[in-house]
Motif scaffolding. Structure first.
Motif, short mmCIF file in Angstrom:
data_model
loop_
_atom_site.label_atom_id
_atom_site.label_comp_id
_atom_site.label_asym_id
_atom_site.label_seq_id
_atom_site.Cartn_x
_atom_site.Cartn_y
_atom_site.Cartn_z
N ILE A 25 0.85 -1.19 0.00
CA ILE A 25 0.00 0.00 0.00
C ILE A 25 0.89 1.25 0.00
O ILE A 25 2.04 1.22 0.44
CB ILE A 25 -0.96 0.03 1.21
CG1 ILE A 25 -0.15 0.13 2.53
CG2 ILE A 25 -1.85 -1.19 1.22
CD1 ILE A 25 -1.04 0.35 3.74
N ASP A 26 0.35 2.35 -0.51
CA ASP A 26 1.08 3.62 -0.52
C ASP A 26 0.68 4.46 0.68
O ASP A 26 -0.51 4.65 0.97
CB ASP A 26 0.78 4.41 -1.80
CG ASP A 26 1.39 3.76 -3.02
OD1 ASP A 26 2.42 3.09 -2.88
OD2 ASP A 26 0.82 3.92 -4.13
N CYS A 27 1.67 4.96 1.38
CA CYS A 27 1.45 5.88 2.49
C CYS A 27 1.98 7.25 2.08
O CYS A 27 3.04 7.36 1.46
CB CYS A 27 2.18 5.39 3.75
SG CYS A 27 1.66 3.76 4.30
N TYR A 28 1.26 8.30 2.43
CA TYR A 28 1.59 9.63 1.92
C TYR A 28 2.03 10.59 3.03
O TYR A 28 1.40 10.69 4.08
CB TYR A 28 0.38 10.23 1.18
CG TYR A 28 0.10 9.54 -0.12
CD1 TYR A 28 0.70 9.96 -1.31
CD2 TYR A 28 -0.77 8.44 -0.16
CE1 TYR A 28 0.44 9.31 -2.50
CE2 TYR A 28 -1.03 7.79 -1.36
CZ TYR A 28 -0.42 8.23 -2.52
OH TYR A 28 -0.67 7.58 -3.71
N ASP A 29 3.14 11.28 2.74
CA ASP A 29 3.57 12.43 3.55
C ASP A 29 2.97 13.69 2.94
O ASP A 29 2.61 13.71 1.76
CB ASP A 29 5.10 12.58 3.53
CG ASP A 29 5.83 11.34 4.01
OD1 ASP A 29 5.27 10.62 4.87
OD2 ASP A 29 6.95 11.09 3.53
N GLU A 30 2.92 14.74 3.74
CA GLU A 30 2.40 16.02 3.21
C GLU A 30 3.27 17.18 3.69
O GLU A 30 3.60 17.28 4.87
CB GLU A 30 0.96 16.25 3.67
CG GLU A 30 0.35 17.54 3.11
CD GLU A 30 -1.09 17.73 3.55
OE1 GLU A 30 -1.98 17.68 2.69
OE2 GLU A 30 -1.31 17.92 4.76
N TYR A 31 3.66 18.03 2.75
CA TYR A 31 4.32 19.28 3.06
C TYR A 31 3.31 20.41 2.85
O TYR A 31 2.57 20.40 1.85
CB TYR A 31 5.52 19.52 2.13
CG TYR A 31 6.73 18.67 2.41
CD1 TYR A 31 7.80 19.19 3.15
CD2 TYR A 31 6.83 17.38 1.92
CE1 TYR A 31 8.93 18.43 3.40
CE2 TYR A 31 7.96 16.60 2.17
CZ TYR A 31 9.01 17.13 2.90
OH TYR A 31 10.13 16.37 3.15
N THR A 32 3.31 21.39 3.74
CA THR A 32 2.42 22.54 3.60
C THR A 32 3.23 23.82 3.74
O THR A 32 3.94 24.00 4.74
CB THR A 32 1.31 22.54 4.65
OG1 THR A 32 0.54 21.33 4.52
CG2 THR A 32 0.39 23.76 4.49
N ILE A 33 3.14 24.69 2.74
CA ILE A 33 3.79 26.00 2.78
C ILE A 33 2.75 27.04 3.22
O ILE A 33 1.63 27.06 2.70
CB ILE A 33 4.34 26.39 1.40
CG1 ILE A 33 5.58 25.56 1.08
CG2 ILE A 33 4.69 27.88 1.36
CD1 ILE A 33 6.07 25.78 -0.33
N ARG A 34 3.15 27.88 4.13
CA ARG A 34 2.31 29.01 4.54
C ARG A 34 3.15 30.28 4.49
O ARG A 34 4.12 30.42 5.24
CB ARG A 34 1.73 28.80 5.94
CG ARG A 34 0.71 27.68 6.01
CD ARG A 34 0.23 27.44 7.41
NE ARG A 34 -0.67 26.29 7.48
CZ ARG A 34 -1.07 25.71 8.61
NH1 ARG A 34 -0.63 26.18 9.76
NH2 ARG A 34 -1.89 24.68 8.57
N ASP A 35 2.76 31.18 3.62
CA ASP A 35 3.44 32.46 3.48
C ASP A 35 2.56 33.51 4.13
O ASP A 35 1.51 33.88 3.61
CB ASP A 35 3.66 32.79 1.99
CG ASP A 35 4.53 34.01 1.78
OD1 ASP A 35 4.56 34.87 2.68
OD2 ASP A 35 5.18 34.09 0.73
#
Length: 303
Positions: free
Chosen positions: A250-260
């Motif tokens: 199965i694929d597990c997902y990381d997440e990056y979030t940019i906040r300016d």
């Protein structure tokens, strides 16, 4: 779920990297020139529109001999014409727009208004300086007197810019006033230097260049620090309950979030959890955004 915060590396919003460049190398803000539809000055003066050409840029180009207007009067008249309030082609509103683009809502509105009011007094002194003579006939103050009054006025009032909160938002006004100050000091020094002796105005010029250079270096560092703290990247690693079963395919997902926080921009990037961080498809997500921000502000220090 493991969550950590990564602050994006410092950007190149080098607002005051231009100070020494504009005043000494004199052509830091290279542009193509104002459009035909936007003319603020008379035909025999440089056009200062507050968008493509600010006062700081125009004075810098005058120092470099890059303007086809050899006389001091032309540059002074263009500055006064740009600064005088008028319903159309409003210099202040265009500069304010540029400040908003750089700083978002982080603007010192009160000090900007005070500086714009003070520039009316500065315009009056510039008009007097433009009319002054090295050796007058007695009917008007000499250039030495007016130069001293103008220099004293700027030194007395520059606290409005240099001691203000949110100093990054005062940068363009700092460039305007500092460039006018250096322009007048340089002209006075040249005007009163002859074979008989070297003018003491050169000492004042050297002292003020040192002041502006010192403050400029500080503001450059402050700008980088301030912009850096207002761009954040949050990393949200794939849930451990998923990672425990990766062996099943199965694929597990990381997440990056940019906040300016300056532009109020936010963006996410999802990646399949990699074996090592540098292998992730979003590994450079934050760095690439920072590079894009840098390119967006490259006009601030374009050589």
């Amino acid at each position: 779920m493991k969550v950590s915060k990564v602050t994006v590396g410092a950007g190149a919003l080098l607002l005051l990297a231009a100070l020494a460049t504009v005043l000494l190398q004199a052509d830091a803000y290279v542009t193509e020139g104002p459009s035909p539809q936007y003319i603020t000055s008379f035909p025999d003066e440089p056009d200062i529109d507050g968008i493509l050409i600010t006062v700081g840029i125009a004075v810098g180009r005058w120092f470099a001999g890059a303007l086809p207007y050899p006389g001091l009067s032309a540059i002074i008249n263009a500055i006064i014409n740009a600064w005088e309030p008028k319903p159309e082609d409003d210099y202040w509103s265009h500069v304010h727009t540029q400040v908003e683009e750089l700083c978002g809502t982080f603007i010192n509105e009160h000090n900007i208004q005070q500086v714009e009011i003070y520039k009316n007094d500065l315009m009056s002194l510039l008009k007097q300086y433009e009319r002054s003579q090295v050796d007058p006939d007695g009917s008007y103050p000499d250039k030495n007197t007016i130069a001293d009054a103008l220099s004293t006025s700027i030194i007395t009032n520059r606290y409005l810019i240099e001691a203000a909160e949110l100093p990054v938002s005062m940068g363009l006004h700092f460039m305007d006033i500092s460039s006018v100050h250096i322009m007048v000091l340089k002209d006075a020094a040249e005007s009163y230097t002859s074979e008989a002796g070297v003018s003491r105005w050169w000492v004042d010029l050297a002292n003020e260049l040192d002041h502006y250079s010192t403050y400029g270096r500080w503001l450059q560092g402050e700008t980088i620090r301030w912009r850096d703290t207002n761009i954040e990247c949050y990393f949200d690693e794939a849930d451990q309950s998923c990672l425990d079963f990766e062996w099943t395919g199965i694929d597990c997902y990381d997440e990056y979030t940019i906040r300016d926080h300056v532009s109020n921009y936010e963006e996410d990037c999802d990646q399949v959890h990699p074996d090592s961080p540098e292998d992730g498809s979003c590994h450079r997500f934050c760095d690439l955004y920072q590079m894009e921000v840098n390119r967006g502000y490259c006009w601030l220090a374009e050589p």
